[in-house]
Design a protein around this motif. Structure first.
Motif, PDB file in Angstrom:
ATOM      1  N   THR A 254       0.813  -1.218   0.000  1.00  0.00           N
ATOM      2  CA  THR A 254       0.000   0.000   0.000  1.00  0.00           C
ATOM      3  C   THR A 254       0.844   1.265   0.000  1.00  0.00           C
ATOM      4  O   THR A 254       0.309   2.361   0.086  1.00  0.00           O
ATOM      5  CB  THR A 254      -0.928   0.030   1.226  1.00  0.00           C
ATOM      6  N   GLY A 255       2.138   1.112  -0.087  1.00  0.00           N
ATOM      7  CA  GLY A 255       3.027   2.268  -0.085  1.00  0.00           C
ATOM      8  C   GLY A 255       3.369   2.778   1.292  1.00  0.00           C
ATOM      9  O   GLY A 255       3.977   3.836   1.413  1.00  0.00           O
ATOM     10  N   THR A 256       2.998   2.043   2.336  1.00  0.00           N
ATOM     11  CA  THR A 256       3.239   2.517   3.701  1.00  0.00           C
ATOM     12  C   THR A 256       4.699   2.415   4.112  1.00  0.00           C
ATOM     13  O   THR A 256       5.124   3.088   5.046  1.00  0.00           O
ATOM     14  CB  THR A 256       2.382   1.736   4.704  1.00  0.00           C
ATOM     15  N   TYR A 257       5.450   1.568   3.437  1.00  0.00           N
ATOM     16  CA  TYR A 257       6.881   1.564   3.705  1.00  0.00           C
ATOM     17  C   TYR A 257       7.649   1.559   2.399  1.00  0.00           C
ATOM     18  O   TYR A 257       7.180   1.066   1.378  1.00  0.00           O
ATOM     19  CB  TYR A 257       7.293   0.383   4.580  1.00  0.00           C
ATOM     20  N   THR A 258       8.848   2.139   2.473  1.00  0.00           N
ATOM     21  CA  THR A 258       9.775   2.129   1.358  1.00  0.00           C
ATOM     22  C   THR A 258      11.177   1.826   1.887  1.00  0.00           C
ATOM     23  O   THR A 258      11.469   2.054   3.064  1.00  0.00           O
ATOM     24  CB  THR A 258       9.811   3.477   0.621  1.00  0.00           C
ATOM     25  N   ALA A 259      12.004   1.309   1.025  1.00  0.00           N
ATOM     26  CA  ALA A 259      13.392   1.025   1.372  1.00  0.00           C
ATOM     27  C   ALA A 259      14.258   1.391   0.183  1.00  0.00           C
ATOM     28  O   ALA A 259      13.836   1.231  -0.965  1.00  0.00           O
ATOM     29  CB  ALA A 259      13.567  -0.449   1.738  1.00  0.00           C
ATOM     30  N   TYR A 260      15.469   1.874   0.462  1.00  0.00           N
ATOM     31  CA  TYR A 260      16.344   2.345  -0.596  1.00  0.00           C
ATOM     32  C   TYR A 260      17.767   1.838  -0.392  1.00  0.00           C
ATOM     33  O   TYR A 260      18.230   1.640   0.734  1.00  0.00           O
ATOM     34  CB  TYR A 260      16.389   3.876  -0.618  1.00  0.00           C
ATOM     35  N   ALA A 261      18.450   1.668  -1.499  1.00  0.00           N
ATOM     36  CA  ALA A 261      19.882   1.413  -1.452  1.00  0.00           C
ATOM     37  C   ALA A 261      20.601   2.702  -1.073  1.00  0.00           C
ATOM     38  O   ALA A 261      20.132   3.807  -1.380  1.00  0.00           O
ATOM     39  CB  ALA A 261      20.370   0.928  -2.817  1.00  0.00           C
ATOM     40  N   ASP A 262      21.727   2.558  -0.417  1.00  0.00           N
ATOM     41  CA  ASP A 262      22.488   3.737   0.002  1.00  0.00           C
ATOM     42  C   ASP A 262      22.876   4.627  -1.184  1.00  0.00           C
ATOM     43  O   ASP A 262      22.945   5.851  -1.057  1.00  0.00           O
ATOM     44  CB  ASP A 262      23.763   3.300   0.745  1.00  0.00           C
ATOM     45  N   SER A 263      23.102   3.995  -2.328  1.00  0.00           N
ATOM     46  CA  SER A 263      23.578   4.732  -3.495  1.00  0.00           C
ATOM     47  C   SER A 263      22.549   5.707  -4.047  1.00  0.00           C
ATOM     48  O   SER A 263      22.912   6.640  -4.781  1.00  0.00           O
ATOM     49  CB  SER A 263      24.002   3.749  -4.593  1.00  0.00           C
ATOM     50  N   VAL A 264      21.268   5.502  -3.714  1.00  0.00           N
ATOM     51  CA  VAL A 264      20.228   6.362  -4.286  1.00  0.00           C
ATOM     52  C   VAL A 264      19.356   7.038  -3.223  1.00  0.00           C
ATOM     53  O   VAL A 264      18.532   7.889  -3.570  1.00  0.00           O
ATOM     54  CB  VAL A 264      19.326   5.580  -5.258  1.00  0.00           C
ATOM     55  N   ARG A 265      19.545   6.688  -1.965  1.00  0.00           N
ATOM     56  CA  ARG A 265      18.716   7.287  -0.899  1.00  0.00           C
ATOM     57  C   ARG A 265      18.895   8.799  -0.889  1.00  0.00           C
ATOM     58  O   ARG A 265      20.002   9.312  -0.925  1.00  0.00           O
ATOM     59  CB  ARG A 265      19.096   6.700   0.453  1.00  0.00           C
ATOM     60  N   GLY A 266      17.782   9.505  -0.864  1.00  0.00           N
ATOM     61  CA  GLY A 266      17.816  10.961  -0.886  1.00  0.00           C
ATOM     62  C   GLY A 266      17.748  11.561  -2.280  1.00  0.00           C
ATOM     63  O   GLY A 266      17.498  12.760  -2.422  1.00  0.00           O
ATOM     64  N   ARG A 267      17.965  10.726  -3.300  1.00  0.00           N
ATOM     65  CA  ARG A 267      17.896  11.214  -4.685  1.00  0.00           C
ATOM     66  C   ARG A 267      16.748  10.569  -5.447  1.00  0.00           C
ATOM     67  O   ARG A 267      16.155  11.209  -6.319  1.00  0.00           O
ATOM     68  CB  ARG A 267      19.206  10.924  -5.429  1.00  0.00           C
ATOM     69  N   PHE A 268      16.460   9.309  -5.140  1.00  0.00           N
ATOM     70  CA  PHE A 268      15.404   8.573  -5.827  1.00  0.00           C
ATOM     71  C   PHE A 268      14.209   8.386  -4.883  1.00  0.00           C
ATOM     72  O   PHE A 268      14.390   8.202  -3.674  1.00  0.00           O
ATOM     73  CB  PHE A 268      15.896   7.201  -6.269  1.00  0.00           C
ATOM     74  N   THR A 269      13.014   8.390  -5.469  1.00  0.00           N
ATOM     75  CA  THR A 269      11.792   8.176  -4.687  1.00  0.00           C
ATOM     76  C   THR A 269      10.913   7.166  -5.398  1.00  0.00           C
ATOM     77  O   THR A 269      10.547   7.373  -6.566  1.00  0.00           O
ATOM     78  CB  THR A 269      11.019   9.482  -4.509  1.00  0.00           C
ATOM     79  N   ILE A 270      10.563   6.102  -4.705  1.00  0.00           N
ATOM     80  CA  ILE A 270       9.653   5.102  -5.256  1.00  0.00           C
ATOM     81  C   ILE A 270       8.251   5.407  -4.741  1.00  0.00           C
ATOM     82  O   ILE A 270       8.058   5.800  -3.584  1.00  0.00           O
ATOM     83  CB  ILE A 270      10.101   3.669  -4.880  1.00  0.00           C
ATOM     84  N   SER A 271       7.266   5.240  -5.612  1.00  0.00           N
ATOM     85  CA  SER A 271       5.878   5.459  -5.219  1.00  0.00           C
ATOM     86  C   SER A 271       5.000   4.543  -6.057  1.00  0.00           C
ATOM     87  O   SER A 271       5.465   3.918  -7.017  1.00  0.00           O
ATOM     88  CB  SER A 271       5.470   6.923  -5.419  1.00  0.00           C
ATOM     89  N   ARG A 272       3.733   4.458  -5.675  1.00  0.00           N
ATOM     90  CA  ARG A 272       2.827   3.608  -6.418  1.00  0.00           C
ATOM     91  C   ARG A 272       1.427   4.198  -6.402  1.00  0.00           C
ATOM     92  O   ARG A 272       1.049   4.905  -5.469  1.00  0.00           O
ATOM     93  CB  ARG A 272       2.836   2.191  -5.843  1.00  0.00           C
ATOM     94  N   ASP A 273       0.693   3.874  -7.450  1.00  0.00           N
ATOM     95  CA  ASP A 273      -0.711   4.236  -7.549  1.00  0.00           C
ATOM     96  C   ASP A 273      -1.445   2.952  -7.907  1.00  0.00           C
ATOM     97  O   ASP A 273      -1.500   2.563  -9.077  1.00  0.00           O
ATOM     98  CB  ASP A 273      -0.909   5.320  -8.612  1.00  0.00           C
TER      99      ASP A 273
END
Length: 124
Positions: free
Chosen positions: A53-72
């Motif tokens: 439902t998009g309530t949690y996200t996780a990122y690799a260190d290489s992209v955290r703060g620059r990339f954003t995952i989302s869903r509809d």
């Protein structure tokens, strides 16, 4: 479920790009979704993951703060917004679906369905 990634292209260093992943033959709300990339001569790399439902996200260190995952889920689509792109972000980008829960599932072997890649090229 069949996945289709799109939105890749050529962008300058420091620019932004958004890639999308749409589904057919199934509903994405049943899956945790991930984005991976593979650069020439390199192994496939985990980038981001989003829960059902998009309530949690996780990122690799290489992209955290620059990339954003989302869903509809209403549109059966997952997105990856990429900002402040760097030359080393150049790769083929893949979306993948995982029917099992868990924010630590970042290994490509844990995902059951894959889309074809969409190419992102960042000019230096």
């Amino acid at each position: 479920v069949q996945l289709q990634a799109s939105g890749g292209g050529l962008v300058e260093t420091g620019g932004s790009l958004s890639v999308s992943c749409s589904a057919s033959g199934g509903t994405l709300r049943s899956y945790n979704m991930g984005w991976f990339r593979q650069a020439p001569g390199k192994e496939r790399e985990f980038l981001a993951r989003i829960g059902y439902t998009g309530t949690y996200t996780a990122y690799a260190d290489s992209v955290r703060g620059r990339f954003t995952i989302s869903r509809d889920n209403a549109k059966n689509t997952v997105y990856l917004q990429m900002d402040n792109l760097k030359f080393e972000d150049t790769a083929d980008y893949y979306c993948a679906a995982d029917r099992w829960a868990g924010s630590s599932r970042t290994d490509e072997t844990e995902y059951q369905f894959w889309g074809q890649g969409t190419q992102v090229t960042v000019s230096s």
